[in-house]
Design a protein around this motif. Structure first.
Motif: not given
Length: 424
Positions: A195-219
């Motif tokens: 899986l090649a990396p993307v430039d933007k991630i969208t879509g809701p999820g549970n608390v672990y998804v939300a925390l992960a999105k917060r962590e990767v934001f900026g990259d």
């Protein structure tokens, strides 16, 4: 379901779920593991959290096609119609590049370019969400994104619900992966062997998804940190209690932390709605979830005047707002904060969830005060274009150099002045 006064509104505000320190640390470790070990780490976490061992976590074209033909023909027709409505709405959001030329030869403008790759997270767990596929993929396609990758957690049998895969097949999404949680977000952000990396991630999820999105934001970029769903209903004497109650419960069944709030000036309606909520609640298949939501986060607020009711609505800044009043368009004009606004007795919130066309990925937790629904603009970036002419630099060069020296940046000033030889 609590009966409240206007003065109690502040107690309804839910803090953004930052997770526990243990959860945040777990997410950081998962992300680092995926960065280091790629596919192997993703499969290991899928086995651990989703209780299924998947050797090949990419969904095949055959699986996508079979899922599409396996669902009921009427369901396929509805998916096709909903997708058309959603695409038609988002086509109107498309922005184009523009350029403005001046008499002195200067050209200024803005170049609009789609991002190269978008990652779509489709939640799983207690329900299947083909609507999330449509709402996230279609604006990306309208924007012109060439590579769209979808991740979604598998069931314990290693499969993904047929409706979710059918929606992906309908839209032509071929890169679909069986993964959820923080490991899926990490894979989208940093890539793996398959899986090649993307430039933007969208879509809701549970608390672990939300925390992960917060962590990767900026990259990578993200759409938002979505919280539990919420609806507020502004209703007057024209509203029917059983309809309002049904709409409140439509959000309550999403999640035990979903919020359903009625704001009205009619005490009799408030009592009727409360009675109807508990009557309808008893027959819901997702009774336990809806009951917890209604009792912990449901509320009915009785205001003295329409103006006070509208102030309350703006303070709540709900993800979804239904206005079921005698003059809904007039009342809408006084609404400042809401993710989506549904007007009149026939515009029940699920109309927007599935079929009408506007996006259902919306700001939650009061963030409608400063943010917007997912749109085509979320999948493009804008570059400023400056083509200064010789005449313009002659006219303004000294002023630009002086401005640079005002900031103490001599090299900036000299970068302008070194061109003076050109116009002597």
């Amino acid at each position: 379901m609590r009966m409240m006064m206007r003065s109690d509104v502040s107690s309804l505000k839910r803090s953004v779920d930052q997770g526990t320190e243990e959860q945040r640390q777990a997410v950081r470790e998962i992300i680092q593991d995926v960065k280091n070990n790629g596919d192997q780490a993703v499969r290991a976490y899928t086995k651990r959290f989703d209780r299924t061992d998947i050797e090949n976590w990419r969904v095949t074209k055959t699986e996508l096609a079979e899922a599409y033909t396996s669902i009921d023909e009427n369901d396929r027709t509805i998916l096709v119609e909903a997708a058309a409505n959603i695409r038609n709405f988002h086509e109107k959001q498309r922005t184009t590049s523009w350029f403005d030329s001046n008499a002195n030869g200067t050209i200024l403008g803005q170049k609009v370019t789609p991002i190269d790759g978008a990652g779509i997270y489709v939640p799983g767990g207690t329900a299947a969400y083909p609507s999330s596929v449509l709402m996230n993929v279609i604006p990306a396609q309208v924007a012109g994104v060439k590579r769209i990758v979808m991740v979604t957690p598998p069931n314990t049998d290693g499969n993904i619900p047929a409706g979710v895969l059918a929606a992906a097949h309908l839209l032509g999404v071929e890169q679909v992966f069986k993964a959820g949680g923080a490991q899926a977000i990490a894979a989208l952000a940093y890539g793996t062997e398959t899986l090649a990396p993307v430039d933007k991630i969208t879509g809701p999820g549970n608390v672990y998804v939300a925390l992960a999105k917060r962590e990767v934001f900026g990259d990578v970029d993200i759409d938002m940190i979505a919280g539990p769903s919420e609806v507020a209903v502004l209703a007057d004497h024209t509203a029917k209690a059983d309809e309002v109650a049904a709409d409140l419960l439509s959000q309550a069944e999403h999640d035990a932390r979903s919020s359903s709030i009625l704001v009205t000036t009619e005490e009799s309606l408030a009592e009727e709605v409360r009675t109807a909520v508990y009557s309808q609640l008893r027959t819901l298949p997702r009774y336990k979830i809806a009951k917890a939501s209604i009792e912990d986060y449901g509320a009915i607020i009785v205001c003295d005047t329409k103006a006070e009711a509208l102030e309350t609505i703006n303070e709540i800044a709900a993800e979804h707002l239904e206005i079921v009043t005698e003059h809904p368009f007039q009342d809408m004009a006084k609404v400042k904060h809401s993710g989506a606004i549904f007007l009149g007795p026939y515009s029940s919130e699920p109309v927007g969830d599935y079929y009408a066309g506007p996006n259902h990925v919306l700001p939650t937790n009061g963030t409608a005060r400063f943010s917007s629904p997912l749109t085509v603009d979320d999948f493009v970036k804008k570059s400023s274009v400056i083509s200064y002419s010789e005449q313009a630099l002659q006219q303004n060069g000294d002023k630009i150099a002086q401005f640079a020296r005002l900031e103490g940046l001599e090299a900036h000033a000299r970068a302008i002045e070194t061109r003076k030889e050109r116009w002597k």
